[in-house]
Motif scaffolding. Structure first.
Motif, PDB file in Angstrom:
ATOM      1  N   ALA A  85       0.837  -1.204   0.000  1.00  0.00           N
ATOM      2  CA  ALA A  85       0.000   0.000   0.000  1.00  0.00           C
ATOM      3  C   ALA A  85       0.873   1.256   0.000  1.00  0.00           C
ATOM      4  O   ALA A  85       0.617   2.206  -0.754  1.00  0.00           O
ATOM      5  N   LEU A  86       1.903   1.277   0.851  1.00  0.00           N
ATOM      6  CA  LEU A  86       2.788   2.448   0.901  1.00  0.00           C
ATOM      7  C   LEU A  86       3.542   2.632  -0.412  1.00  0.00           C
ATOM      8  O   LEU A  86       3.713   3.754  -0.884  1.00  0.00           O
ATOM      9  N   GLU A  87       4.018   1.537  -0.999  1.00  0.00           N
ATOM     10  CA  GLU A  87       4.736   1.647  -2.263  1.00  0.00           C
ATOM     11  C   GLU A  87       3.851   2.233  -3.352  1.00  0.00           C
ATOM     12  O   GLU A  87       4.286   3.083  -4.122  1.00  0.00           O
ATOM     13  N   LEU A  88       2.602   1.784  -3.420  1.00  0.00           N
ATOM     14  CA  LEU A  88       1.682   2.312  -4.420  1.00  0.00           C
ATOM     15  C   LEU A  88       1.378   3.785  -4.171  1.00  0.00           C
ATOM     16  O   LEU A  88       1.415   4.604  -5.088  1.00  0.00           O
ATOM     17  N   ALA A  89       1.076   4.121  -2.931  1.00  0.00           N
ATOM     18  CA  ALA A  89       0.659   5.487  -2.622  1.00  0.00           C
ATOM     19  C   ALA A  89       1.802   6.494  -2.721  1.00  0.00           C
ATOM     20  O   ALA A  89       1.605   7.602  -3.223  1.00  0.00           O
ATOM     21  N   TYR A  90       2.977   6.120  -2.266  1.00  0.00           N
ATOM     22  CA  TYR A  90       4.038   7.112  -2.148  1.00  0.00           C
ATOM     23  C   TYR A  90       5.107   7.026  -3.228  1.00  0.00           C
ATOM     24  O   TYR A  90       5.639   8.044  -3.628  1.00  0.00           O
ATOM     25  N   PHE A  91       5.405   5.855  -3.703  1.00  0.00           N
ATOM     26  CA  PHE A  91       6.427   5.754  -4.731  1.00  0.00           C
ATOM     27  C   PHE A  91       5.816   5.806  -6.127  1.00  0.00           C
ATOM     28  O   PHE A  91       6.434   6.286  -7.056  1.00  0.00           O
ATOM     29  N   GLN A  92       4.585   5.309  -6.262  1.00  0.00           N
ATOM     30  CA  GLN A  92       3.930   5.336  -7.567  1.00  0.00           C
ATOM     31  C   GLN A  92       2.859   6.412  -7.641  1.00  0.00           C
ATOM     32  O   GLN A  92       2.115   6.489  -8.600  1.00  0.00           O
ATOM     33  N   ARG A  93       2.746   7.219  -6.587  1.00  0.00           N
ATOM     34  CA  ARG A  93       1.856   8.383  -6.538  1.00  0.00           C
ATOM     35  C   ARG A  93       0.382   8.053  -6.777  1.00  0.00           C
ATOM     36  O   ARG A  93      -0.339   8.796  -7.425  1.00  0.00           O
ATOM     37  N   ARG A  94      -0.073   6.936  -6.249  1.00  0.00           N
ATOM     38  CA  ARG A  94      -1.480   6.559  -6.339  1.00  0.00           C
ATOM     39  C   ARG A  94      -2.213   7.145  -5.130  1.00  0.00           C
ATOM     40  O   ARG A  94      -1.675   7.147  -4.034  1.00  0.00           O
TER      41      ARG A  94
END
Length: 198
Positions: free
Chosen positions: A137-146
């Motif tokens: 969830a963190l990778e999607l939200a913060y690194f992939q800007r979702r």
């Protein structure tokens, strides 16, 4: 996104390493070398130094397989802890040597730089050690800007569940600045501690 390994894999890998199986070290290297290099590079910002830390971490694992205890966390978490500890120690040594040779800066600036690197390393360790659902969830939200809606759709969960995972992940990350990375270098006299601080 990286998947967590089952605890049984971790236990078997530790047993194989303890028996001196070179193939086990090769498997472990294949699985975690990119993680180790990435974590070391984020602290040191130097490919050659990150390569050296990678060699040192896997050398330490080969020589000290019994220092890993599956009861204290996953092997992934342990490897990340070793890496971050070694990278921060190497940064301190490198910066202190440069300062001693008349480099720019003061001892206070050196300690501030090392402290920042230690906090960043702790944040990396926390993310690396999180259960896969929180980490994803963190990778999607913060690194992939979702946003949380896109994160929910990508993960196949409800929006409420995506918000819950993000909130919990951020709560864990908030401890990075208040609880510095513990442990010593793989080159040190005692093995780094891991697992309990989370």
């Amino acid at each position: 996104m990286a998947k967590d390994t089952p605890p049984r894999w971790d236990r078997r890998m530790q047993q194989r390493l303890a028996r001196g199986e070179a193939a086990a070290l090769g498997e472990l290297y294949d699985k975690f070398a990119s993680l180790v290099h990435m974590l070391a590079h984020r602290v040191l910002d130097d490919d050659e130094a990150a390569d050296q830390v990678t060699r040192e971490v896997f050398g330490y694992i080969w020589e000290n397989p019994d220092s890993y205890d599956p009861k204290h966390g996953s092997m992934r978490s342990w490897v990340a802890r070793l890496t971050n500890s070694q990278a921060v120690n190497r940064l301190r040594q490198t910066e202190a040597a440069a300062l001693a040779q008349g480099g720019e800066g003061t001892t206070e600036e050196l300690e501030l730089k090392v402290r920042r690197a230690a906090v960043a390393a702790r944040a990396d360790y926390i993310v690396t050690s999180m259960p896969a659902p929180l980490r994803d969830a963190l990778e999607l939200a913060y690194f992939q800007r979702r946003d949380y809606r896109q994160t929910a759709a990508d993960l196949g969960v409800t929006e409420d569940e995506a918000r819950r995972r993000l909130r919990l992940g951020l709560q864990l990350l908030s401890t990075a600045n208040t609880r510095p990375l513990e442990g010593s270098s793989p080159q040190g006299s005692s093995p780094p501690r891991y697992g309990r601080s989370l």
